[in-house]
Design an enzyme around this catalytic site. Structure first.
Site, mmCIF file in Angstrom:
data_model
loop_
_atom_site.group_PDB
_atom_site.id
_atom_site.type_symbol
_atom_site.label_atom_id
_atom_site.label_comp_id
_atom_site.label_asym_id
_atom_site.label_seq_id
_atom_site.Cartn_x
_atom_site.Cartn_y
_atom_site.Cartn_z
ATOM 1 N N SER A 261 0.790 -1.236 0.000
ATOM 2 C CA SER A 261 0.000 0.000 0.000
ATOM 3 C C SER A 261 0.820 1.282 0.000
ATOM 4 O O SER A 261 0.256 2.367 -0.097
ATOM 5 C CB SER A 261 -0.957 0.014 1.198
ATOM 6 O OG SER A 261 -0.241 0.062 2.407
ATOM 7 N N LYS A 306 -5.428 4.741 8.801
ATOM 8 C CA LYS A 306 -4.364 5.537 8.179
ATOM 9 C C LYS A 306 -4.691 7.030 8.227
ATOM 10 O O LYS A 306 -3.789 7.864 8.364
ATOM 11 C CB LYS A 306 -4.135 5.070 6.740
ATOM 12 C CG LYS A 306 -3.556 3.665 6.672
ATOM 13 C CD LYS A 306 -3.286 3.214 5.255
ATOM 14 C CE LYS A 306 -2.639 1.837 5.248
ATOM 15 N NZ LYS A 306 -2.292 1.378 3.895
#
Length: 366
Positions: A261, A306
């Protein structure tokens, strides 16, 4: 005779100062006490009993523009005054490391965390060690793809050998291409870079039949494959494992972080270092997203965590994959602005726009 002195005796205590008599213990009282004790013991045990859950929490972030994270040789590099922070997720629980009930309850009560069944994060047959190996392999692959995408975005030619790693079941390539084949031509034109193959497919309609030149061992074959549709794009149904010959030597040094990611932020960091423009221009920009060699930003897991990790570490902007927008809406912490991106070109343009102070015009997930 000597006089005897009598010793004074204490006055008897008044009746009302005497301690009250203890109430007699009845069977009902004893039963209630034992029940409360058992309940307390069971509640305490429940807090430490292993559960089939895992928890995602905001993980550390890293600035891809930090001096020692991305190192480039063979081309001039430039300094930046901003930060481009990749974001991560910390996972508690999983194979061999179960969460307790107490930890699960804490996770449910904390909006920064999410508690999920273990199988939603880890495949049922995967051990913790196997998961770590897969995660590390994905990180290495993401770094290669990010480097290829960044250099291609900057108009470098990135030679590559396109090895076939397998085919998708039910696709036009299934049964025609084999693992270990090397794609050398597309419709009679040489394929020397990953971009050559992507550009050829971009000019193809779903359902069209195309001819691939393939090297299989010592033989050269022409293989006709009928493409299938993926939205508006034609796809071959082939898994490619490219071997790159990068014109610029890019190395990425990062520890204790795995998975694919970080690809988008790696690619942006490479672009920033190789361009004279100070794209971020003092802004702290975080983000996430996988990065394909042709520059597509892909969705990831744990974006809610996140977002919290980004704002915790000083970011005011966040680049989110367009395919994650459903998870972004309603989960953006105060003080953080989200820009939606689908390609590396869009992400690069967003960073430049934020650096110029015009981020408010960027598309969002709302």
């Amino acid at each position: 005779m000597r006089d005897r002195q009598s010793t004074p005796q204490p006055e008897p205590a008044p009746f009302e100062d005497l301690p009250p008599e203890a109430a007699p213990i009845t069977r009902r009282t004893m039963t209630l006490g034992v029940s409360m004790l058992v309940t307390a013991i069971l509640a305490a045990l429940a807090l430490v009993v292993p559960t089939p859950y895992a928890m995602r929490s905001p993980g550390p972030t890293e600035d891809t523009l930090a001096q020692d994270l991305i190192q480039i040789e063979g081309a001039r590099t430039y300094e930046s005054t901003g930060e481009l922070r990749l974001t991560t997720v910390s996972v508690l629980g999983g194979p061999g490391y179960p969460m307790t009930a107490g930890q699960v309850i804490q996770g449910w009560l904390d909006p920064r965390r999410s508690v999920l069944p273990v199988e939603a994060i880890f495949p049922e047959t995967t051990t913790q060690e196997e998961q770590q190996e897969v995660s590390q392999a994905e990180m290495v692959s993401s770094q290669e793809s990010a480097t290829a995408a960044a250099l291609t975005e900057l108009n470098y030619d990135v030679p590559a050998v396109l090895d076939v790693a397998g085919t998708e079941e039910g696709s036009g390539a299934a049964g025609l291409l084999e693992e270990g084949d090397v794609i050398t031509e597309f419709q009679g034109e040489p394929v020397g870079t990953y971009a050559d193959l992507i550009d050829g497919l971009a000019a193809t309609e779903p359902g069209d039949t195309v001819t691939l030149g393939v090297r299989r061992g010592d033989r050269t074959l022409d293989v006709d494959i009928t493409t299938t549709g993926n939205g508006e794009r034609a796809v071959l149904g082939v898994f490619i494992d490219p071997r790159y010959d990068f014109p610029v030597d890019v190395s990425i040094e990062i520890e204790n972080i795995g998975g694919p990611s970080a690809g988008t932020m790696f690619a942006l960091g490479i672009i920033d270092k190789l361009t004279a423009e100070d794209e971020a221009n003092g802004q702290v920009i975080a983000g996430t997203g996988t990065m394909s060699p042709e520059g597509t930003v892909g969705p990831i897991g744990g974006i809610e965590q996140k977002l919290y990790g980004a704002v915790r570490d000083g970011a005011t902007w966040f680049l989110a994959p367009a395919d994650n927008c459903d998870q972004v809406v309603g989960n953006v912490p105060d003080g953080l602005h989200v820009a939606r991106v689908s390609t590396l070109a869009e992400a690069r343009a967003a960073v430049e726009q934020i650096g110029r102070g015009h981020g408010a015009d960027l598309p969002t997930c709302s």
